[in-house]
Write a protein that holds these residues in place. Structure first.
Motif, mmCIF file in Angstrom:
data_model
loop_
_atom_site.group_PDB
_atom_site.id
_atom_site.type_symbol
_atom_site.label_atom_id
_atom_site.label_comp_id
_atom_site.label_asym_id
_atom_site.label_seq_id
_atom_site.Cartn_x
_atom_site.Cartn_y
_atom_site.Cartn_z
ATOM 1 N N TYR A 33 15.680 3.452 -4.617
ATOM 2 C CA TYR A 33 16.118 4.268 -3.477
ATOM 3 C C TYR A 33 16.722 5.584 -3.944
ATOM 4 O O TYR A 33 16.466 6.645 -3.357
ATOM 5 N N GLU A 34 17.537 5.543 -4.998
ATOM 6 C CA GLU A 34 18.191 6.770 -5.457
ATOM 7 C C GLU A 34 17.184 7.756 -6.046
ATOM 8 O O GLU A 34 17.370 8.972 -5.935
ATOM 9 N N LEU A 35 16.098 7.260 -6.661
ATOM 10 C CA LEU A 35 15.046 8.164 -7.113
ATOM 11 C C LEU A 35 14.370 8.845 -5.922
ATOM 12 O O LEU A 35 14.104 10.053 -5.953
ATOM 13 N N LEU A 36 14.096 8.076 -4.881
ATOM 14 C CA LEU A 36 13.485 8.653 -3.682
ATOM 15 C C LEU A 36 14.427 9.664 -3.029
ATOM 16 O O LEU A 36 13.996 10.689 -2.492
ATOM 17 N N SER B 2 0.824 -1.213 0.000
ATOM 18 C CA SER B 2 0.000 0.000 0.000
ATOM 19 C C SER B 2 0.857 1.262 0.000
ATOM 20 O O SER B 2 0.454 2.281 -0.566
ATOM 21 N N ILE B 3 2.032 1.204 0.606
ATOM 22 C CA ILE B 3 2.908 2.377 0.618
ATOM 23 C C ILE B 3 3.295 2.795 -0.795
ATOM 24 O O ILE B 3 3.456 3.976 -1.087
ATOM 25 N N LEU B 4 3.402 1.821 -1.678
ATOM 26 C CA LEU B 4 3.774 2.116 -3.063
ATOM 27 C C LEU B 4 2.643 2.839 -3.773
ATOM 28 O O LEU B 4 2.850 3.867 -4.431
ATOM 29 N N ARG B 5 1.471 2.303 -3.622
ATOM 30 C CA ARG B 5 0.302 2.845 -4.318
ATOM 31 C C ARG B 5 -0.163 4.168 -3.714
ATOM 32 O O ARG B 5 -0.514 5.105 -4.439
ATOM 33 N N ASP B 6 -0.156 4.253 -2.378
ATOM 34 C CA ASP B 6 -0.778 5.394 -1.702
ATOM 35 C C ASP B 6 0.187 6.545 -1.425
ATOM 36 O O ASP B 6 -0.258 7.698 -1.278
ATOM 37 N N ILE B 7 1.474 6.269 -1.318
ATOM 38 C CA ILE B 7 2.417 7.306 -0.900
ATOM 39 C C ILE B 7 3.502 7.558 -1.942
ATOM 40 O O ILE B 7 3.652 8.675 -2.443
ATOM 41 N N LEU B 8 4.250 6.515 -2.294
ATOM 42 C CA LEU B 8 5.427 6.719 -3.132
ATOM 43 C C LEU B 8 5.079 7.198 -4.534
ATOM 44 O O LEU B 8 5.625 8.207 -5.003
ATOM 45 N N VAL B 9 4.202 6.483 -5.215
ATOM 46 C CA VAL B 9 3.903 6.832 -6.603
ATOM 47 C C VAL B 9 3.287 8.229 -6.714
ATOM 48 O O VAL B 9 3.717 9.033 -7.555
ATOM 49 N N PRO B 10 2.284 8.602 -5.887
ATOM 50 C CA PRO B 10 1.749 9.965 -5.995
ATOM 51 C C PRO B 10 2.799 11.040 -5.742
ATOM 52 O O PRO B 10 2.848 12.053 -6.454
ATOM 53 N N ARG B 11 3.681 10.810 -4.761
ATOM 54 C CA ARG B 11 4.670 11.846 -4.441
ATOM 55 C C ARG B 11 5.777 11.901 -5.480
ATOM 56 O O ARG B 11 6.298 12.980 -5.802
ATOM 57 N N LEU B 12 6.148 10.756 -6.026
ATOM 58 C CA LEU B 12 7.138 10.773 -7.098
ATOM 59 C C LEU B 12 6.555 11.396 -8.373
ATOM 60 O O LEU B 12 7.260 12.115 -9.092
ATOM 61 N N ASP C 272 11.956 13.051 -18.524
ATOM 62 C CA ASP C 272 12.971 12.115 -18.025
ATOM 63 C C ASP C 272 12.586 11.567 -16.660
ATOM 64 O O ASP C 272 12.690 10.362 -16.404
ATOM 65 N N ARG C 273 12.121 12.435 -15.779
ATOM 66 C CA ARG C 273 11.710 11.987 -14.442
ATOM 67 C C ARG C 273 10.538 11.015 -14.530
ATOM 68 O O ARG C 273 10.525 9.988 -13.833
ATOM 69 N N ARG C 274 9.573 11.330 -15.351
ATOM 70 C CA ARG C 274 8.406 10.447 -15.487
ATOM 71 C C ARG C 274 8.822 9.069 -15.980
ATOM 72 O O ARG C 274 8.340 8.047 -15.489
#
Length: 288
Positions: free
Chosen positions: A155-158, A105-115, A130-132
């Motif tokens: 990790y380096e993207l984050l 859920s952290i991937l779907r709810d937090i990481l992807v929207p913020r990235l 490029d970022r996308r």
């Protein structure tokens, strides 16, 4: 591996990896490594291999420090308990990497929207594109398959998006960090590199057996591979490949493992290491 979970040996309240300087008294880099780990944790090392050399600026502060890292595989029960060191689960540091129960859920709810927001905030169109693309490739967007080997890239993207605590140390501003235990300096980056190496290596060399007890069932072996990879494997394909490559031999013992009939116990054929040095040995990570 302990209770079906991959773990890492840490010091400093679980915020650092064992380490130390290379000294004149050390016969080699490996002997220095073994001496420091055993001194700091009381744990002797077995299998080790050189991982990567880290020499980026500002790794540890003002002084330029070059670190030569190693990947070591061992079993937790061999270590004496001590307040100076502790074993921590991989996924305490990288909770988005465990897909055994589905997409976290952290991937779907937090990481992807913020990235995605980070990618879209770039003023330059080329940078934004490029970022996308990098986010989509690393985090399984646009119907791409999840690549368990891209631990370091994720990790380096984050870090670049200042979404991990290490990226905002000593800086003003920045987004609040995402869940995941931080580490000192760039130790979490080093850990990500080690996880990525092992996830790749278990596909072509039988190093997973370094983490197994002397006797085990095929289900235990499968669960170990799944825990390391952070994803499920196809049971029939897994067993078929193990049998085809003649990796294990029966011990003649059985153990009650499920409600079904007793499971056979196996041991690793020691000659496999020599036989597979050139050809390699694969452990399948096909979809469940």
């Amino acid at each position: 591996m302990t209770d079906g979970e991959p773990r890492v040996l840490t010091i400093g309240e679980a915020q650092a990896l064992p380490s130390g300087p290379f000294e004149l008294g050390h016969r080699s880099l490996q002997s220095g490594l073994r001496a420091w780990v055993e001194r700091q944790t009381g744990h002797p090392l077995g299998y080790i291999e050189q991982l990567y050399t880290f020499a980026d600026r500002d790794r540890t502060g003002d002084e330029r420090v070059i670190s030569i890292s190693y990947l070591g595989l061992t079993r937790e029960e061999q270590a004496d308990r001590s307040a100076a060191h502790s074993w921590r689960g991989w996924y305490d540091y990288f909770p988005w990497e465990d897909h055994r129960a589905g997409v976290p859920s952290i991937l779907r709810d937090i990481l992807v929207p913020r990235l995605s927001a980070w990618a879209d905030e770039a003023e330059d169109l080329g940078v934004r594109r490029d970022r996308r693309q990098r986010v989509a490739y690393a985090f399984d967007l646009d119907d791409r398959d999840w690549n368990e080997e891209l631990v370091l890239q994720r990790y380096e993207l984050l870090y670049e998006a200042t979404l991990v605590a290490e990226a905002t140390r000593g800086r003003d501003g920045g987004s609040p960090s995402v869940p995941g235990r931080p580490m000192i300096a760039d130790h979490r980056r080093i850990l990500a590199t080690g996880i990525a190496r092992l996830r790749t290596k278990i596909k072509y060399r039988p190093v997973v057996f370094e983490l197994m007890p002397p006797a085990f069932t095929l289900l235990q072996l499968q669960r170990t591979v799944e825990a390391l990879a952070g994803r499920l494997v196809h049971k029939q394909n897994f067993r078929r490949l193990i049998e085809q490559q003649d990796l294990v031999e029966e011990t003649g013992e059985t153990v009650s493992e499920t409600r079904g009939p007793p499971a056979k116990r196996f041991r690793f054929r020691q000659t496999v290491l020599a036989e597979r040095t050139v050809a390699g040995t694969k452990l399948p990570l096909s979809r469940a």
